[in-house]
Enzyme design. Structure first.
Site, PDB file in Angstrom:
ATOM      1  N   ARG A 159       0.828  -1.223   0.000  1.00 38.87           N
ATOM      2  CA  ARG A 159       0.000   0.000   0.000  1.00 38.87           C
ATOM      3  C   ARG A 159       0.858   1.267   0.000  1.00 38.87           C
ATOM      4  O   ARG A 159       0.537   2.253   0.681  1.00 38.87           O
ATOM      5  CB  ARG A 159      -0.956   0.031   1.195  1.00 38.87           C
ATOM      6  N   SER A 169     -10.826  -0.486   3.271  1.00 35.10           N
ATOM      7  CA  SER A 169     -10.006  -0.623   4.488  1.00 35.10           C
ATOM      8  C   SER A 169      -9.498   0.746   4.926  1.00 35.10           C
ATOM      9  O   SER A 169      -8.855   1.445   4.148  1.00 35.10           O
ATOM     10  CB  SER A 169      -8.799  -1.517   4.220  1.00 35.10           C
ATOM     11  N   GLU A 214      -4.792   3.884   5.916  1.00 36.71           N
ATOM     12  CA  GLU A 214      -4.579   3.662   4.481  1.00 36.71           C
ATOM     13  C   GLU A 214      -5.232   4.807   3.690  1.00 36.71           C
ATOM     14  O   GLU A 214      -4.748   5.224   2.652  1.00 36.71           O
ATOM     15  CB  GLU A 214      -5.203   2.309   4.094  1.00 36.71           C
TER      16      GLU A 214
HETATM   17  C1  LIG Z   1     -15.493  -0.459  -1.090  1.00 34.13           C
HETATM   18  C2  LIG Z   1     -14.019  -0.194  -1.310  1.00 34.13           C
HETATM   19  C3  LIG Z   1     -13.135  -1.261  -1.437  1.00 34.13           C
HETATM   20  C4  LIG Z   1     -11.766  -1.029  -1.643  1.00 34.13           C
HETATM   21  N1  LIG Z   1     -10.934  -2.114  -1.768  1.00 34.13           N
HETATM   22  C5  LIG Z   1      -9.604  -1.916  -1.991  1.00 34.13           C
HETATM   23  C6  LIG Z   1      -8.730  -3.041  -2.143  1.00 34.13           C
HETATM   24  O1  LIG Z   1      -9.138  -4.190  -2.101  1.00 34.13           O
HETATM   25  N2  LIG Z   1      -7.419  -2.789  -2.343  1.00 34.13           N
HETATM   26  C7  LIG Z   1      -6.922  -1.511  -2.423  1.00 34.13           C
HETATM   27  O2  LIG Z   1      -5.717  -1.366  -2.618  1.00 34.13           O
HETATM   28  N3  LIG Z   1      -7.735  -0.443  -2.301  1.00 34.13           N
HETATM   29  C8  LIG Z   1      -9.052  -0.613  -2.085  1.00 34.13           C
HETATM   30  N4  LIG Z   1      -9.889   0.472  -1.940  1.00 34.13           N
HETATM   31  C9  LIG Z   1      -9.328   1.832  -1.976  1.00 34.13           C
HETATM   32  C10 LIG Z   1      -9.434   2.535  -3.367  1.00 34.13           C
HETATM   33  O3  LIG Z   1     -10.379   1.922  -4.156  1.00 34.13           O
HETATM   34  C11 LIG Z   1      -8.089   2.558  -4.090  1.00 34.13           C
HETATM   35  O4  LIG Z   1      -7.106   3.172  -3.317  1.00 34.13           O
HETATM   36  C12 LIG Z   1      -8.187   3.280  -5.454  1.00 34.13           C
HETATM   37  O5  LIG Z   1      -6.984   3.111  -6.156  1.00 34.13           O
HETATM   38  C13 LIG Z   1      -8.495   4.767  -5.315  1.00 34.13           C
HETATM   39  O6  LIG Z   1      -8.818   5.264  -6.594  1.00 34.13           O
HETATM   40  P1  LIG Z   1      -9.550   6.650  -6.810  1.00 34.13           P
HETATM   41  O7  LIG Z   1      -9.520   6.966  -8.263  1.00 34.13           O
HETATM   42  O8  LIG Z   1     -10.867   6.629  -6.173  1.00 34.13           O
HETATM   43  O9  LIG Z   1      -8.540   7.622  -6.029  1.00 34.13           O
HETATM   44  P2  LIG Z   1      -8.918   8.918  -5.169  1.00 34.13           P
HETATM   45  O10 LIG Z   1      -9.581   8.492  -3.915  1.00 34.13           O
HETATM   46  O11 LIG Z   1      -9.608   9.932  -6.000  1.00 34.13           O
HETATM   47  O12 LIG Z   1      -7.458   9.441  -4.820  1.00 34.13           O
HETATM   48  C14 LIG Z   1      -6.619   8.676  -3.976  1.00 34.13           C
HETATM   49  C15 LIG Z   1      -5.218   9.290  -3.989  1.00 34.13           C
HETATM   50  O13 LIG Z   1      -4.655   9.164  -5.286  1.00 34.13           O
HETATM   51  C16 LIG Z   1      -4.290  10.452  -5.803  1.00 34.13           C
HETATM   52  N5  LIG Z   1      -4.557  10.416  -7.259  1.00 34.13           N
HETATM   53  C17 LIG Z   1      -5.705  10.012  -7.866  1.00 34.13           C
HETATM   54  N6  LIG Z   1      -5.561  10.080  -9.204  1.00 34.13           N
HETATM   55  C18 LIG Z   1      -4.307  10.557  -9.444  1.00 34.13           C
HETATM   56  C19 LIG Z   1      -3.580  10.877 -10.635  1.00 34.13           C
HETATM   57  N7  LIG Z   1      -4.082  10.714 -11.865  1.00 34.13           N
HETATM   58  N8  LIG Z   1      -2.321  11.378 -10.484  1.00 34.13           N
HETATM   59  C20 LIG Z   1      -1.776  11.570  -9.262  1.00 34.13           C
HETATM   60  N9  LIG Z   1      -2.428  11.297  -8.105  1.00 34.13           N
HETATM   61  C21 LIG Z   1      -3.682  10.791  -8.195  1.00 34.13           C
HETATM   62  C22 LIG Z   1      -5.159  11.443  -5.050  1.00 34.13           C
HETATM   63  O14 LIG Z   1      -4.541  12.733  -5.046  1.00 34.13           O
HETATM   64  C23 LIG Z   1      -5.215  10.795  -3.674  1.00 34.13           C
HETATM   65  O15 LIG Z   1      -4.047  11.081  -2.952  1.00 34.13           O
HETATM   66  C24 LIG Z   1     -11.269   0.293  -1.727  1.00 34.13           C
HETATM   67  C25 LIG Z   1     -12.167   1.365  -1.622  1.00 34.13           C
HETATM   68  C26 LIG Z   1     -13.530   1.132  -1.416  1.00 34.13           C
HETATM   69  C27 LIG Z   1     -14.479   2.294  -1.324  1.00 34.13           C
END
Ligand SMILES: Cc1cc2nc3c(=O)[nH]c(=O)nc-3n(C[C@H](O)[C@H](O)[C@H](O)COP(=O)(O)OP(=O)(O)OC[C@H]3O[C@@H](n4cnc5c(N)ncnc54)[C@H](O)[C@@H]3O)c2cc1C
Length: 337
Positions: free
Chosen positions: A164, A238, A333
């Site tokens: 992570r 998480s 996380e």
């Molecule tokens: C129900 C649920 C289940 C999940 N299960 C998992 C799992 O099994 N494993 C896991 O690892 N994660 C899990 N996650 C967490 C999440 O889905 C991941 O971390 C995912 O990669 C976040 O993507 P996002 O586009 O929503 O990012 P955001 O929440 O929009 O952003 C997260 C971070 O990434 C940065 N960011 C986003 N896009 C960019 C870009 N293009 N360039 C630079 N920085 C950027 C943002 O600034 C921020 O710091 C889960 C979340 C939920 C709600």
């Protein structure tokens, strides 16, 4: 470039917190991205990059510009008898790319099915689930520096991926916008079914010949049964990482807590944070509109109109009680904004 002012972010985060962005811009093309970056630099305005908002907890309104990434597109960058390199633009939805890989019979990311969010956020915390992490298929990414506007390719090694974690959460935190990610997917995939309850789920599905499609389906079924759907109950998956402790610390705790689960790591043992939180009595805890999910102690939830600061202070209480009982420091996380 279309800048919106005082934009409500309720619909843009899976926790369902209504933070207000001072300025807000959605970008669909690289030209639009450049315009927003130049605007932010010229006005010396803070810039916050967002994808699906599934790993963010808003604890206050956002000063500066919130940039919503909608860069779309996918292409095959390289192909031979064994492998396909797929280059995905960062605004693509991660799970859509998994479904693409399944439909094209190229494997490697099927265990990461149904993780919410965008391709561009996946390298930030090296997303992982069911024994697979992004780093296992990652080739390279292209990013643009938010201030110098220079483009740079980061190789797998340069991303410094760990559990992570990546360079974008440490040395380069908040410095880059990720434009695209290239992954190597296998034409002769070896399905990984030993982690968690995948094999059990496949048995229940009465699957004889395991394929990337059946593994993806099994993971989807398990996740749907275990994790709260953010469309129904606000959450960001998480909330904490699984902590790692030394073998000596583990042995000492094991004397008292014989049933404590653990996984071997290079430096010691990893303990499931959910188990620690549950042992401290938090599972199912609810205070007004926020709490700890009753099926999954690792997931903090917003039942309706919780404030981000309420959820943050609940996480602080959980961290303190785990520290007090087990002398283990939990780490969040989720990104706190
Ligand atoms: C129900 C649920 C289940 C999940 N299960 C998992 C799992 O099994 N494993 C896991 O690892 N994660 C899990 N996650 C967490 C999440 O889905 C991941 O971390 C995912 O990669 C976040 O993507 P996002 O586009 O929503 O990012 P955001 O929440 O929009 O952003 C997260 C971070 O990434 C940065 N960011 C986003 N896009 C960019 C870009 N293009 N360039 C630079 N920085 C950027 C943002 O600034 C921020 O710091 C889960 C979340 C939920 C709600």
């Amino acid at each position: 470039m279309n800048i919106e002012f005082k934009k409500h972010l309720l619909a843009h985060n899976t926790f369902g917190i209504d933070s207000i962005a001072e300025e807000f811009a959605q970008i669909q093309t690289e030209d639009e991205l450049m315009e927003v970056l130049q605007y932010a630099n010229k006005n010396q305005t803070a810039l916050h990059v967002m994808g699906g908002g599934s790993n963010i907890l808003f604890v206050h309104d956002m000063k500066g510009i919130v940039l919503l990434n909608q860069l779309k597109g996918m292409q095959i960058a390289y192909e031979d008898k064994e492998v396909v390199h797929v280059k995905c633009m960062s605004g693509e939805v991660w799970h859509e790319c998994v479904l693409w890989s399944v439909a094209h019979h190229v494997g490697g990311i099927e265990n990461l099915s149904l993780i919410p969010g965008t391709i561009g956020a996946a390298p930030i915390q090296n997303i992982g689930a069911y024994g697979v992490e992004l780093k296992d298929v990652f080739v390279e990414l292209e990013a643009i520096h938010l201030h110098t506007l220079e483009k740079k390719i980061f190789t797998n090694q340069e991303c410094a991926f760990a559990y992570r974690d990546s360079i974008f959460k440490t040395k380069e935190k908040g410095n880059y916008f990720i434009l695209s990610v290239t992954m190597a997917l296998s034409k002769q995939p070896i399905c990984k079914t030993t982690y968690g309850t995948i094999q059990q789920e496949l048995n229940e599905m009465q699957v004889d010949a395991v394929s990337i499609k059946s593994v993806s389906d099994a993971v989807i079924r398990i996740r749907r049964s275990k994790l709260p759907n953010p469309a129904e109950i606000g959450n960001a998956g998480s909330f904490f990482k699984n902590p790692e402790i030394t073998t000596a610390h583990y042995e000492q705790l094991k004397n008292t807590y014989e049933d404590m689960p653990s996984f071997d790591t290079v430096n010691g043992k990893k303990i499931p944070a959910a188990w620690l939180i549950e042992k401290c009595g938090w599972k199912g805890y609810r205070e007004g509109d926020f709490g700890v999910h009753n099926k999954q102690a690792l997931v903090l939830v917003n039942y309706n109109h919780a404030k981000g600061s309420d959820i943050l202070s609940l996480s602080e209480k959980i961290i303190s009680s785990v520290q007090e009982k087990f002398s283990i420091q939990l780490e969040r996380e989720v990104n706190i904004w």
